[in-house]
Design an enzyme around this catalytic site. Structure first.
Site, PDB file in Angstrom:
ATOM      1  N   CYS A 114       0.816  -1.222   0.000  1.00 53.08           N
ATOM      2  CA  CYS A 114       0.000   0.000   0.000  1.00 53.08           C
ATOM      3  C   CYS A 114       0.847   1.269   0.000  1.00 53.08           C
ATOM      4  O   CYS A 114       0.624   2.189  -0.785  1.00 53.08           O
ATOM      5  CB  CYS A 114      -0.973  -0.014   1.175  1.00 53.08           C
ATOM      6  SG  CYS A 114      -0.194   0.049   2.810  1.00 53.08           S
ATOM      7  N   HIS A 166      -2.583   0.907   7.090  1.00 53.49           N
ATOM      8  CA  HIS A 166      -2.936   0.916   5.664  1.00 53.49           C
ATOM      9  C   HIS A 166      -3.186   2.345   5.200  1.00 53.49           C
ATOM     10  O   HIS A 166      -3.644   3.194   5.967  1.00 53.49           O
ATOM     11  CB  HIS A 166      -4.188   0.073   5.441  1.00 53.49           C
ATOM     12  CG  HIS A 166      -4.480  -0.218   4.002  1.00 53.49           C
ATOM     13  ND1 HIS A 166      -3.588  -0.849   3.160  1.00 53.49           N
ATOM     14  CD2 HIS A 166      -5.582   0.045   3.242  1.00 53.49           C
ATOM     15  CE1 HIS A 166      -4.116  -0.975   1.960  1.00 53.49           C
ATOM     16  NE2 HIS A 166      -5.326  -0.438   1.981  1.00 53.49           N
ATOM     17  N   HIS A 178      -5.964   1.920  -3.731  1.00 53.19           N
ATOM     18  CA  HIS A 178      -4.989   1.375  -2.778  1.00 53.19           C
ATOM     19  C   HIS A 178      -4.512   0.012  -3.251  1.00 53.19           C
ATOM     20  O   HIS A 178      -5.084  -0.576  -4.173  1.00 53.19           O
ATOM     21  CB  HIS A 178      -5.623   1.262  -1.388  1.00 53.19           C
ATOM     22  CG  HIS A 178      -6.764   0.289  -1.318  1.00 53.19           C
ATOM     23  ND1 HIS A 178      -6.878  -0.685  -0.363  1.00 53.19           N
ATOM     24  CD2 HIS A 178      -7.869   0.133  -2.117  1.00 53.19           C
ATOM     25  CE1 HIS A 178      -7.990  -1.386  -0.542  1.00 53.19           C
ATOM     26  NE2 HIS A 178      -8.610  -0.910  -1.602  1.00 53.19           N
TER      27      HIS A 178
END
Length: 233
Positions: A114, A166, A178
Site C-alpha cells: 500500500c 494501511h 490502494h
C-alpha cells in the site's frame, strides 16, 4: 544468321515486357498504413499522455474534446463522477497501476504494497518523496475532515488506538485507490463495512492541491472561502 537473331530479340522483349507488367507495385503496398496502425494513431491523438506535453497551439475546442474524452474514460474506469477539474495526471497514473499484484515491501509495477503504491504515485505526479510507511506518512500530512476530502488526499486505516496499518489515495464519491493484500491495486469504497469500520483519518500532503487564482495572483482555497464569507451582503 541475321534473320534468326531478329525473331529471338523480339521474343525476349515480349517476355521482359510481360514480367514488368505482372510485378506488384511496391509503392502502393508499403505507403498505406495497416488498419490497426491507423486506429492506434487515432487513439494516440485523442487520449492524453502523461509523458507528452499538450501542444500549445492546439485549438481550444480540440483541447476541450480531449479533456472530455479523458475524464469520461477515468469516470468509467475508476467508477467515480468527476468534475473535470481533477488532476488528470493523478487519475491516469492511478489507472495505469490498477491490477498490479500485491507484494509486501515492494513498490514496482510487478508488485507493490500500500505505501509503496502511494509513494510511487506521488513521486510520479507531484515530484514529492513521501515516507515509506503508512504510519510515518500520517505524521507528515495535514489532517482534513472526512467531509472535506478532495481528490489526491490520503486516507489512513487503523486497527484502533492509532495503530495505522494501511493507506490509500482518495478519489471521489467515497472511493479510494490502494494496494490491497487480497487483490493488489484496486478501487474500493469507504462505505464498505471493513473500510468504514477501520477508517482512521484523512490527510492532505502539502503541494498537491492547485491554488485558485484571482487576476493571476495565487490564493489558497481556505483564504478564498474566508474572503467570500466576510464579504458584505
Amino acid at each position: 544468321m541475321k534473320n534468326l537473331l531478329l525473331p529471338c530479340l523480339a521474343a525476349a522483349a515480349l517476355t521482359l515486357s510481360f514480367c514488368f507488367e505482372q510485378a506488384p507495385d511496391a509503392s502502393v503496398s508499403t505507403s498505406a498504413p495497416a488498419p490497426a496502425a491507423a486506429e492506434a494513431s487515432l487513439l494516440t491523438g485523442l487520449l492524453p499522455s502523461a509523458s507528452t506535453p499538450p501542444a500549445t497551439d492546439e485549438p481550444a475546442a480540440v483541447t476541450a474534446s480531449r479533456d472530455s474524452l479523458a475524464y469520461g474514460y477515468y469516470n468509467q474506469t475508476l467508477g467515480v463522477h468527476l468534475a473535470h477539474t481533477e488532476n488528470k495526471s493523478l487519475l491516469q497514473t492511478i489507472t495505469d497501476w490498477l491490477g498490479t499484484p500485491y507484494s509486501y515491501g515492494a513498490s514496482s509495477r510487478r508488485g507493490t504494497d500500500c505505501s509503496g503504491f502511494v509513494t510511487k504515485v506521488f513521486k510520479s505526479v507531484y515530484g514529492i518523496n513521501l515516507k515509506r510507511s503508512s504510519r510515518s506518512m500520517f505524521g507528515t500530512v495535514k489532517r482534513v475532515a472526512k467531509t472535506k476530502m478532495k481528490t489526491g488526499d490520503l486516507v489512513f486505516f487503523s486497527h484502533g488506538r492509532g495503530n495505522i496499518y494501511h493507506v490509500g489515495i482518495y478519489l471521489k464519491d467515497g472511493k479510494f485507490a490502494h494496494a490491497a493484500c487480497s487483490g493488489g491495486v484496486m478501487v474500493s469504497s469507504l462505505h464498505e463495512a471493513y473500510y468504514h469500520r477501520n477508517f482512521y483519518a484523512a490527510g492532505r500532503v502539502a503541494g498537491t492541491q492547485a491554488p485558485a487564482t484571482i487576476e493571476g495572483v495565487a490564493i489558497d482555497a481556505e483564504t478564498l472561502a474566508a474572503a467570500a464569507s466576510a464579504r458584505p451582503e
